[in-house]
Design a protein around this motif. Structure first.
Motif, short mmCIF file in Angstrom:
data_model
loop_
_atom_site.label_atom_id
_atom_site.label_comp_id
_atom_site.label_asym_id
_atom_site.label_seq_id
_atom_site.Cartn_x
_atom_site.Cartn_y
_atom_site.Cartn_z
N THR A 179 1.09 1.62 13.46
CA THR A 179 2.05 0.71 12.82
C THR A 179 3.35 0.76 13.60
N ARG A 226 6.55 -2.02 9.91
CA ARG A 226 5.35 -1.74 9.10
C ARG A 226 4.18 -2.67 9.42
N LYS A 232 1.32 -6.10 7.02
CA LYS A 232 2.25 -4.98 6.81
C LYS A 232 1.54 -3.92 5.98
N CYS A 233 1.50 -2.71 6.51
CA CYS A 233 0.80 -1.63 5.81
C CYS A 233 1.39 -1.40 4.42
N SER A 234 2.70 -1.64 4.27
CA SER A 234 3.35 -1.43 2.98
C SER A 234 2.90 -2.43 1.92
N HIS A 281 3.33 4.06 -1.38
CA HIS A 281 4.11 4.09 -0.14
C HIS A 281 5.45 4.80 -0.30
N CYS A 310 6.43 7.38 2.35
CA CYS A 310 6.25 6.97 3.74
C CYS A 310 7.27 7.65 4.65
N CYS A 365 7.29 6.94 8.10
CA CYS A 365 7.26 6.19 9.35
C CYS A 365 8.63 6.20 10.04
#
Length: 113
Positions: free
Chosen positions: A24, A28, A47-49, A57, A60, A62
């Motif tokens: 990612t 995201r 978007k992973c979110s 999430h 997270c 990231c």
């Protein structure tokens, strides 16, 4: 290392990992997914979110992994007990991380060899 080489290296290393793994970027957006992630419906460009419930999430890491350039991990309660999440920065592409969890898809202790 260029974009294509990074993605090729990702697939060489992660395609046969038994848990979903994705690359990612800071926004995201998913840049790459391994075979397991694809089987579960994760797609490049999403978007992973936006996947699953928003509360999934809240832990997270990231941004922290990207800002520090250091791997980050966490422990959480998964469907089979304790599970682990990881964010691994990609040094050649500092705004990208490899993200995955262990223990979220099956109980490792029950896997026979």
């Amino acid at each position: 290392m260029n974009y294509e080489n990074i993605l090729q290296a990702f697939h060489l290393m992660w395609d046969n990992f038994p848990e979903p793994v994705m690359v990612t970027q800071k926004s995201r957006e998913i840049v790459a997914v391994n075979k397991k992630a694809a089987e579960l419906g994760l797609k490049v460009g999403v978007k992973c979110s936006s996947i699953g419930k928003p509360e999934n999430h809240k832990g997270c890491q990231c941004n922290k992994a990207i800002e520090t350039g250091e791997p980050i991990s966490c422990t959480y309660d998964g469907p089979f007990g304790k599970a682990y999440g990881y964010w691994l920065p990609i040094s050649e592409k500092p705004e990208w991380v490899v993200h995955f969890g262990v223990g979220s898809n099956f109980e490792y202790e029950k896997i026979s060899r």
